[in-house]
Design an enzyme around this catalytic site. Structure first.
Site, PDB file in Angstrom:
ATOM      1  CE1 TYR A  89      -2.969  -2.921   0.230  1.00  0.00           C
ATOM      2  CE2 TYR A  89      -3.116  -2.813   2.687  1.00  0.00           C
ATOM      3  CZ  TYR A  89      -3.495  -3.406   1.705  1.00  0.00           C
ATOM      4  OH  TYR A  89      -4.376  -4.540   1.666  1.00  0.00           O
ATOM      5  CG  HIS A 144      -0.667  -8.620   0.252  1.00  0.00           C
ATOM      6  ND1 HIS A 144      -0.306  -7.478   0.254  1.00  0.00           N
ATOM      7  CD2 HIS A 144      -2.227  -8.612  -0.133  1.00  0.00           C
ATOM      8  CE1 HIS A 144      -1.290  -6.506  -0.230  1.00  0.00           C
ATOM      9  NE2 HIS A 144      -2.405  -7.402  -0.390  1.00  0.00           N
TER      10      HIS A 144
END
Length: 342
Positions: free
Chosen positions: A61, A145
């Site tokens: 992010y 992830h």
């Protein structure tokens, strides 16, 4: 107004407890547009004041910006009072050929780049870098992830490495986060995962997780965190319209029509589509948390208000009867409880 945090739910077989509503920090990494630093700080402050104590981030992010900002915002808070999760699998390394702006949807400089790495060494390097960026000495939860294309390395190297760190007390719970449910079921059944982060596959428009990951979690006594409950936007307004997104693409007209039909049933029960979308995942007993992306303090307040609204028990029955959700969606007992506390 301060809200109760007594409604925390435990990640089964661990000491980690999550509030029913979580703060998703992807937007603090300038997802799609710039989030001013003061807005990011104010959003975390508003979440804390509202009783939210679960915060989720990742190196992906904003190429570390989300972790930096979240760590800074939480630095003066008592460490024992909140839970932080981050992720591994995208290792941040120097970018030898920067073009100026990140190419994966975050408005940040691309001095770094993401490198897929689910090796043991990659996991250790990634966690060390996350702890450094956030100013922490431990993480409460770490997810693999998006390991969709990396099952073998993720299952054989990354998950055992996380399990060792969990056993050493560096991590409280481990798991995987994905936009699909079938492989998440495999992680629950075939690895040491405690919890999975399920994105978009148990919502008012998609209950496919009932075919795999949710039964696996129930059978094995493991836990699920739900994200993507608005399916990229289509469920985020009282009245969906053409041009809204579904799973990051323009929503096809039949799906828009179905979302509108669900919205009509919600209105008949005195509620609205966003409220129902947030409450719906809690109908399943294995789902212990819904985490929402929140960019500003006003978004936090709006989401907290939506989360706390009572959902009439008959809503789910009417949606089943009209064929708008699957007939095997569980009853509304858990959902009714979730609306009373964070």
């Amino acid at each position: 107004m301060r809200h109760r945090t007594a409604g925390r739910r435990q990640i089964r077989n661990t000491a980690v407890e999550l509030t029913g509503l979580g703060f998703g920090a992807s937007v603090l990494g300038n997802l799609y547009r710039v989030t001013p630093a003061e807005d990011a700080s104010a959003a975390v402050e508003a979440a804390w004041e509202a009783g939210i104590r679960y915060f989720d981030t990742a190196p992906h992010y904003g190429l570390g910006l989300s972790e930096l900002r979240l760590g800074t915002a939480l630095r003066q808070r008592p460490r024992t009072e909140y839970v932080v999760s981050s992720k591994v699998g995208r290792l941040l390394v120097p970018n030898e050929h920067p073009r100026g702006v990140d190419s994966e949807g975050f408005v940040v400089r691309d001095d770094l780049r993401r490198q897929w790495d689910f090796s043991r060494e990659g996991v250790l390097r990634s966690i060390e870098a996350t702890l450094d960026r956030m100013g922490l000495d431990r993480l409460d939860v770490v997810y693999l992830h998006d390991p969709d294309d990396h099952w073998e390395q993720a299952a054989d190297e990354a998950m055992p490495a996380l399990a060792e760190l969990r056993d050493q007390g560096v991590i409280g719970a481990i798991g995987a986060g994905m936009n699909q449910s079938a492989m998440l079921a495999r992680f629950l059944r075939e690895t040491d995962a405690d919890v999975v982060m399920l994105a978009g596959r148990y919502t008012l428009l998609d209950q496919s997780a009932l075919d795999d990951v949710l039964p696996a979690a129930e059978e094995l006594g493991k836990s699920v965190v739900a994200v993507g409950v608005f399916n990229s936007g289509l469920l985020s307004r009282d009245r969906p319209n053409e041009g809204m997104k579904y799973d990051y693409q323009d929503a096809p007209p039949p799906l828009v029509a179905r979302a509108r039909a669900i919205a009509d049933v919600c209105a008949a029960h005195g509620t609205n589509l966003p409220r129902a979308a947030i409450a719906f995942p809690h109908t399943h007993p294995t789902i212990i948390n819904v985490t929402l992306g929140m960019r500003t303090s006003e978004q936090v307040r709006q989401n907290v208000e939506l989360h706390q609204q009572h959902i009439p028990d008959g809503l789910w029955d009417d949606l089943r009867t009209q064929g708008l959700i699957r007939p095997d969606v569980p009853g509304a007992g858990a959902g009714a409880r979730s609306s009373t506390c964070l």
